[in-house]
Design an enzyme around this catalytic site. Structure first.
Site, PDB file in Angstrom:
ATOM      1  N   GLU A   1      -0.687   1.213  -5.862  1.00 14.67           N
ATOM      2  CA  GLU A   1      -0.399  -0.181  -5.044  1.00 14.67           C
ATOM      3  C   GLU A   1      -0.183  -1.360  -5.863  1.00 14.67           C
ATOM      4  O   GLU A   1      -1.045  -1.449  -6.740  1.00 14.67           O
ATOM      5  CB  GLU A   1      -1.360  -0.339  -4.009  1.00 14.67           C
ATOM      6  CG  GLU A   1      -1.904   0.888  -3.021  1.00 14.67           C
ATOM      7  CD  GLU A   1      -2.927   0.935  -2.526  1.00 14.67           C
ATOM      8  OE1 GLU A   1      -3.268  -0.203  -1.825  1.00 14.67           O
ATOM      9  OE2 GLU A   1      -3.612   1.891  -2.256  1.00 14.67           O
TER      10      GLU A   1
ATOM     11  N   HIS B   1       0.947  -1.062  -0.028  1.00 17.46           N
ATOM     12  CA  HIS B   1      -0.011  -0.038  -0.140  1.00 17.46           C
ATOM     13  C   HIS B   1       0.886   1.193   0.086  1.00 17.46           C
ATOM     14  O   HIS B   1       0.879   2.003   1.137  1.00 17.46           O
ATOM     15  CB  HIS B   1      -0.813  -0.128   1.192  1.00 17.46           C
ATOM     16  CG  HIS B   1      -2.121   0.923   1.299  1.00 17.46           C
ATOM     17  ND1 HIS B   1      -1.943   2.251   0.586  1.00 17.46           N
ATOM     18  CD2 HIS B   1      -3.484   0.860   1.665  1.00 17.46           C
ATOM     19  CE1 HIS B   1      -3.035   2.741   0.826  1.00 17.46           C
ATOM     20  NE2 HIS B   1      -4.011   1.947   1.671  1.00 17.46           N
TER      21      HIS B   1
END
Length: 315
Positions: free
Chosen positions: A273, A170
């Site tokens: 991501e 992330h």
């Protein structure tokens, strides 16, 4: 964790040392001829990476981030595992899994023949994790600090039955200004627009940011590029083991509502991501493993990045 003992066991003279960081968390500080970096042992999270030839950090790290057990650190590269997003079974478990809010183990450190620093962190199942997710596993994260930042997340199934995971790096990238950013490499892909009631859409041209963006791109493979015009650089993202890319920026309203972001932080961050999410669910058989890899490199010679691709400012 004892800082002195960690340095005795894993420190490397003139290159890698353990220090007490924010919240008392053990941080790993790396400084070699190619780059500097900071890694939190809590959450197994890269917080900072700055190549020697770039005046700006690759990573965004919120000045209002939490450094508390049980809380996620806002910025750097949080690890989402063994699920991405909300609890897939609707049991009220934490979003993005349980490894980004607990301490990892230091497995090994080292230096390659080329002078890159390598840090391997790991987690294995415990009675506590099995109460959350009832499987035996061995999870390792190998972090390589050199001219680029390389991450390899390896999930090994040590159980007697298969299990399924979704996951993500992330990654929060620090950009000069969100109005001068474009993401290349997603043209023509289908995506789920979570900021628009999970509508199914088709990407046309490059991705620009002019409002809240929360998108899951399907069949995203190979190279993506963040054109960070305000900082005169491009961030090249290459991946393996991933068929999904997530692009996220909270924009003004959500940034102001998040206690661990400053009101205007949305102007300086962009998450792109590398993930297995949505339809990209990974099945891992007993005694087997799955490897998710992402490499981040800053390029200043723009003629060598996605040659022939011109930015198109579309949504």
């Amino acid at each position: 964790m004892n800082i002195e003992q960690l340095n005795a066991d894993y420190g490397i003279d003139d290159q890698l040392k353990f220090v007490e960081g924010a919240g008392g968390f053990p941080f790993i500080k790396i400084d070699n001829d190619k780059a500097s970096a900071v890694i939190s042992v809590y959450a197994g999270q890269v917080l900072s990476f700055q190549p020697a030839n770039d005046p700006n950090n690759l990573m965004f790290l919120s000045e209002a981030a939490y450094y508390q057990p049980g809380k996620a650190i806002k910025g750097g590269v949080p690890i989402c595992w063994p699920w991405f997003g909300l609890d897939p079974d609707g049991l009220g478990r934490p979003a993005h899994g349980f490894v980004r809010n607990r301490f990892w183990n230091v497995v090994r450190t080292g230096v390659t023949a080329d002078g890159d620093a390598i840090v391997t962190l790991g987690l294995i199942d415990t009675p506590e994790t099995k109460a959350i997710w009832p499987h035996s596993f061995n999870l390792s994260l190998e972090i390589t600090i050199g001219e680029s930042l390389n991450l390899e997340l390896v999930t090994r199934n040590t159980d007697t039955r298969p299990f399924f995971i979704t996951q993500a790096f992330h990654t929060y990238f620090k950009v000069g200004h969100i109005n001068q950013v474009a993401v290349l490499g997603l043209d023509g892909l289908d995506y789920i627009d979570k900021a628009d009631n999970a509508a199914h859409k088709l990407q046309t041209g490059t991705v620009s940011i002019g409002a809240e963006v929360d998108r899951i791109y399907r069949k995203a493979q190979g190279k993506l590029v963040i054109d960070d015009a305000a900082q005169c650089r491009r961030i090249c993202i290459t991946s393996q083991g991933s068929n999904t890319a997530v692009v996220w920026n909270p924009w003004a309203k959500i940034s102001a509502e998040m206690a661990d972001l400053k009101d205007d932080d949305y102007q300086r961050l962009l998450c792109v991501e590398t993930a297995n999410a949505d339809l990209d669910v990974v099945e891992i058989a007993p005694d087997s493993e799955f490897r998710l890899v992402a490499n981040y490199r800053i390029e200043h010679d723009l003629s060598h990045v996605l040659k022939g691709t011109q930015p198109v400012t579309t949504g």
